[in-house]
Design a protein around this motif. Structure first.
Motif, mmCIF file in Angstrom:
data_model
loop_
_atom_site.group_PDB
_atom_site.id
_atom_site.type_symbol
_atom_site.label_atom_id
_atom_site.label_comp_id
_atom_site.label_asym_id
_atom_site.label_seq_id
_atom_site.Cartn_x
_atom_site.Cartn_y
_atom_site.Cartn_z
ATOM 1 N N MET A 1 39.736 -3.170 -31.669
ATOM 2 C CA MET A 1 39.787 -1.978 -31.336
ATOM 3 C C MET A 1 37.571 -1.244 -30.960
ATOM 4 S SD MET A 1 42.048 0.005 -32.682
ATOM 5 C CE MET A 1 41.251 1.099 -32.989
ATOM 6 N N PHE A 2 37.151 -2.598 -31.344
ATOM 7 C CA PHE A 2 36.396 -2.223 -30.770
ATOM 8 C C PHE A 2 35.792 -1.834 -29.900
ATOM 9 C CE2 PHE A 2 31.594 -5.082 -29.424
ATOM 10 C CZ PHE A 2 31.067 -3.642 -29.997
ATOM 11 N N ILE A 3 36.032 -2.649 -28.271
ATOM 12 C CA ILE A 3 36.302 -2.401 -27.264
ATOM 13 C C ILE A 3 36.906 -0.879 -26.532
ATOM 14 C CG2 ILE A 3 37.552 -3.077 -25.141
ATOM 15 C CD1 ILE A 3 37.524 -5.855 -26.169
ATOM 16 N N LEU A 4 37.923 -0.833 -27.501
ATOM 17 C CA LEU A 4 38.468 0.561 -27.492
ATOM 18 C C LEU A 4 37.112 1.401 -27.707
ATOM 19 C CD1 LEU A 4 42.205 0.252 -28.545
ATOM 20 C CD2 LEU A 4 41.509 0.358 -26.260
ATOM 21 N N THR A 5 37.167 1.257 -29.271
ATOM 22 C CA THR A 5 35.327 2.427 -29.594
ATOM 23 C C THR A 5 34.822 2.437 -28.364
ATOM 24 O OG1 THR A 5 36.608 1.799 -31.667
ATOM 25 C CG2 THR A 5 34.802 2.553 -31.627
ATOM 26 N N CYS A 6 34.495 1.434 -28.104
ATOM 27 C CA CYS A 6 33.403 1.194 -27.281
ATOM 28 C C CYS A 6 33.621 2.381 -25.674
ATOM 29 C CB CYS A 6 32.471 -0.238 -26.746
ATOM 30 S SG CYS A 6 31.822 -0.805 -27.803
ATOM 31 N N PRO B 1 45.364 -5.120 -40.907
ATOM 32 C CA PRO B 1 44.873 -4.376 -39.739
ATOM 33 C C PRO B 1 44.973 -3.224 -39.962
ATOM 34 C CG PRO B 1 46.712 -6.021 -39.620
ATOM 35 C CD PRO B 1 46.268 -6.267 -41.374
ATOM 36 N N CYS B 2 45.939 -2.389 -40.249
ATOM 37 C CA CYS B 2 46.526 -1.136 -40.645
ATOM 38 C C CYS B 2 44.990 -0.745 -40.477
ATOM 39 C CB CYS B 2 47.223 -0.548 -41.022
ATOM 40 S SG CYS B 2 49.169 -0.915 -40.241
ATOM 41 N N ALA B 3 44.161 -1.379 -41.702
ATOM 42 C CA ALA B 3 43.248 -0.538 -41.986
ATOM 43 C C ALA B 3 42.174 -0.468 -41.301
ATOM 44 C CB ALA B 3 42.599 -1.299 -43.371
ATOM 45 N N LEU B 4 41.899 -1.532 -40.651
ATOM 46 C CA LEU B 4 40.913 -1.202 -39.387
ATOM 47 C C LEU B 4 41.105 -0.908 -38.603
ATOM 48 C CD1 LEU B 4 40.673 -5.517 -38.987
ATOM 49 C CD2 LEU B 4 38.914 -3.848 -40.636
ATOM 50 N N VAL B 5 42.505 -0.712 -37.668
ATOM 51 C CA VAL B 5 42.561 0.646 -36.888
ATOM 52 C C VAL B 5 42.449 1.748 -37.548
ATOM 53 C CG1 VAL B 5 44.587 1.322 -35.651
ATOM 54 C CG2 VAL B 5 44.755 -0.929 -36.447
ATOM 55 N N THR B 6 43.044 2.839 -38.774
ATOM 56 C CA THR B 6 43.137 3.622 -38.987
ATOM 57 C C THR B 6 41.050 3.715 -39.208
ATOM 58 O OG1 THR B 6 43.094 2.499 -41.459
ATOM 59 C CG2 THR B 6 44.726 3.377 -40.026
ATOM 60 N N SER B 7 40.187 3.143 -39.622
ATOM 61 C CA SER B 7 38.804 3.079 -39.704
ATOM 62 C C SER B 7 38.100 3.030 -39.029
ATOM 63 C CB SER B 7 38.440 2.296 -40.817
ATOM 64 O OG SER B 7 39.158 2.038 -41.713
ATOM 65 N N PHE B 8 38.410 2.047 -37.662
ATOM 66 C CA PHE B 8 37.786 2.313 -35.869
ATOM 67 C C PHE B 8 38.005 3.357 -35.508
ATOM 68 C CE2 PHE B 8 36.793 -1.982 -36.519
ATOM 69 C CZ PHE B 8 35.823 -2.278 -35.075
ATOM 70 N N ALA B 9 39.566 3.966 -36.006
ATOM 71 C CA ALA B 9 39.602 5.510 -35.549
ATOM 72 C C ALA B 9 39.054 6.785 -35.400
ATOM 73 C CB ALA B 9 41.052 5.746 -35.255
ATOM 74 N N ARG B 10 38.535 6.610 -36.666
ATOM 75 C CA ARG B 10 37.452 7.680 -36.969
ATOM 76 C C ARG B 10 36.222 7.391 -36.385
ATOM 77 N NH1 ARG B 10 40.146 6.069 -42.851
ATOM 78 N NH2 ARG B 10 38.343 5.206 -42.824
ATOM 79 N N ILE B 11 36.128 7.125 -35.817
ATOM 80 C CA ILE B 11 34.674 6.210 -35.191
ATOM 81 C C ILE B 11 34.404 7.383 -33.901
ATOM 82 C CG2 ILE B 11 32.245 4.925 -34.693
ATOM 83 C CD1 ILE B 11 33.937 2.914 -36.721
ATOM 84 N N ALA B 12 32.924 8.298 -34.164
ATOM 85 C CA ALA B 12 33.021 8.869 -32.575
ATOM 86 C C ALA B 12 33.167 8.194 -31.490
ATOM 87 C CB ALA B 12 32.486 10.423 -32.847
ATOM 88 N N SER B 13 32.091 7.063 -31.817
ATOM 89 C CA SER B 13 31.682 6.139 -30.552
ATOM 90 C C SER B 13 30.783 5.380 -31.369
ATOM 91 C CB SER B 13 30.478 7.369 -29.910
ATOM 92 O OG SER B 13 29.005 7.835 -30.767
ATOM 93 N N ILE B 14 30.833 3.759 -30.914
ATOM 94 C CA ILE B 14 29.990 3.038 -31.763
ATOM 95 C C ILE B 14 29.328 1.890 -30.408
ATOM 96 C CG2 ILE B 14 32.106 1.357 -30.759
ATOM 97 C CD1 ILE B 14 31.573 0.290 -33.637
ATOM 98 N N SER B 15 28.315 1.664 -30.610
ATOM 99 C CA SER B 15 27.096 1.105 -29.719
ATOM 100 C C SER B 15 27.174 -0.552 -29.407
ATOM 101 C CB SER B 15 25.346 1.394 -30.691
ATOM 102 O OG SER B 15 24.488 0.227 -29.352
ATOM 103 N N THR B 16 27.532 -1.211 -28.685
ATOM 104 C CA THR B 16 27.621 -2.413 -27.946
ATOM 105 C C THR B 16 26.355 -3.286 -29.279
ATOM 106 O OG1 THR B 16 26.542 -1.903 -26.285
ATOM 107 C CG2 THR B 16 28.139 -2.236 -25.950
#
Length: 309
Positions: free
Chosen positions: A177-182, A45-60
């Motif tokens: 994390m997907f929802i937050l990034t979207c 879960p920590c790896a997922l959080v930090t990886s998603f956090a490095r994405i500026a934006s993500i497409s649905t």
């Protein structure tokens, strides 16, 4: 190329350390379960959080990868059922469980995390979201229909599948994390700083867990079914990888991540579910271990062929 080989060798080295620790009884028989729980509920879960956090934006549209994960499993369940037609229920269930499902979180994700940018991790996670729906209960519920001796309730218990998923920390983090990034919402930098050490430890923890739980017992009577199941998985891996890389309209990083995932090993849960369907757990475990060895070689070759240095 040297960098790829050295990193792959580092993963193999950690797996071997785990195997040596178990062989020399430096860890107890419960160590594998403890490492798995630590990885699934903490470092992953920590790896997922930090990886998603490095994405500026993500497409649905990445949600399509979740559908692809589910569809890939369903297709291979059907292939396993066809390949084992005429066999007893336990054998049919074993084919369905062992031909489908991927070990992504504990095996593929460390490779993706180490070799590709954050968007590649996101793509692997979205595919795994669909894969998780199947391998944490969906496939078992379906396969058990072909096992008259199974003590479970017949029919696909959708509530039980989602109950399992609701208890999966990694799956819940995927979704959150997907929802937050979207929504273009980002966690505070301080939170990421705290989680980074655990995130960096995920690959080591995953490979160590694989080494501690690795068990390969090749009996002569196992070989026919093991070879057949692995060949079916390999044929589909090539087809899926080619489809993802040459057909899907995503960025290169996403397609590269999906190719790595396509060559992932069998789900670690498949042998246990095989046993619950009165199939041969020893045979399923042997097949599982062989797919791990194959995946290490194949993913290393994929990284070299795709030029991911």
């Amino acid at each position: 190329m040297t960098g790829i080989l050295l990193k792959a060798a580092a993963f193999v080295f950690i797996i071997l350390i785990g195997m040596i620790f178990r062989k020399m009884h430096l860890v107890g028989p419960e160590a594998g379960d403890a490492l798995m729980q630590l990885m699934l509920n903490f470092t992953l879960p920590c790896a997922l959080v930090t990886s998603f956090a490095r994405i500026a934006s993500i497409s649905t549209t990445l949600l399509l990868l979740t559908v692809l994960g589910i569809g890939s499993n369903i297709l291979m369940i059907l292939v396993g059922g066809i390949a084992s037609r005429g066999r007893k229920g336990g054998d049919r269930a074993m084919y369905m469980l062992c031909c489908s499902a991927y070990n992504i979180g504990a095996f593929c994700l460390p490779f993706v995390q180490d070799f590709l940018p954050a968007m590649g991790v996101a793509a692997a996670c979205m595919f795994d979201a669909g894969n998780s729906i199947m391998c944490t209960g969906g496939t078992y519920a379906f396969a058990s229909e072909y096992t008259a001796e199974a003590a479970n309730k017949h029919g696909l218990d959708v509530r039980m599948v989602f109950k399992r998923l609701s208890k999966s920390v990694a799956f819940l983090v995927y979704v959150a994390m997907f929802i937050l990034t979207c929504l273009n919402l980002h966690l505070p930098e301080g939170v990421l700083t705290i989680l980074t050490p655990a995130s960096n430890a995920n690959a080591c923890m995953a490979m160590l867990m694989i080494g501690v739980t690795f068990h390969l017992e090749l009996k002569r009577e196992y070989l026919g079914d093991i070879v057949k199941m692995i060949v079916l998985r390999q044929i589909w891996a090539v087809i899926l990888a080619a489809f993802c890389y040459f057909v899907l309209p995503f960025d290169l990083v996403i397609r590269q991540a999906l190719v790595i995932v396509a060559f992932g090993p069998m789900s670690a849960i498949s042998p246990a579910f095989t046993s619950m369907c009165n199939g041969d757990e020893g045979k399923a475990s042997a097949a599982n271990s062989l797919t791990i060895i194959l995946s290490i070689v194949e993913i290393t070759l994929v990284l070299i062929v795709l030029g991911i240095y």
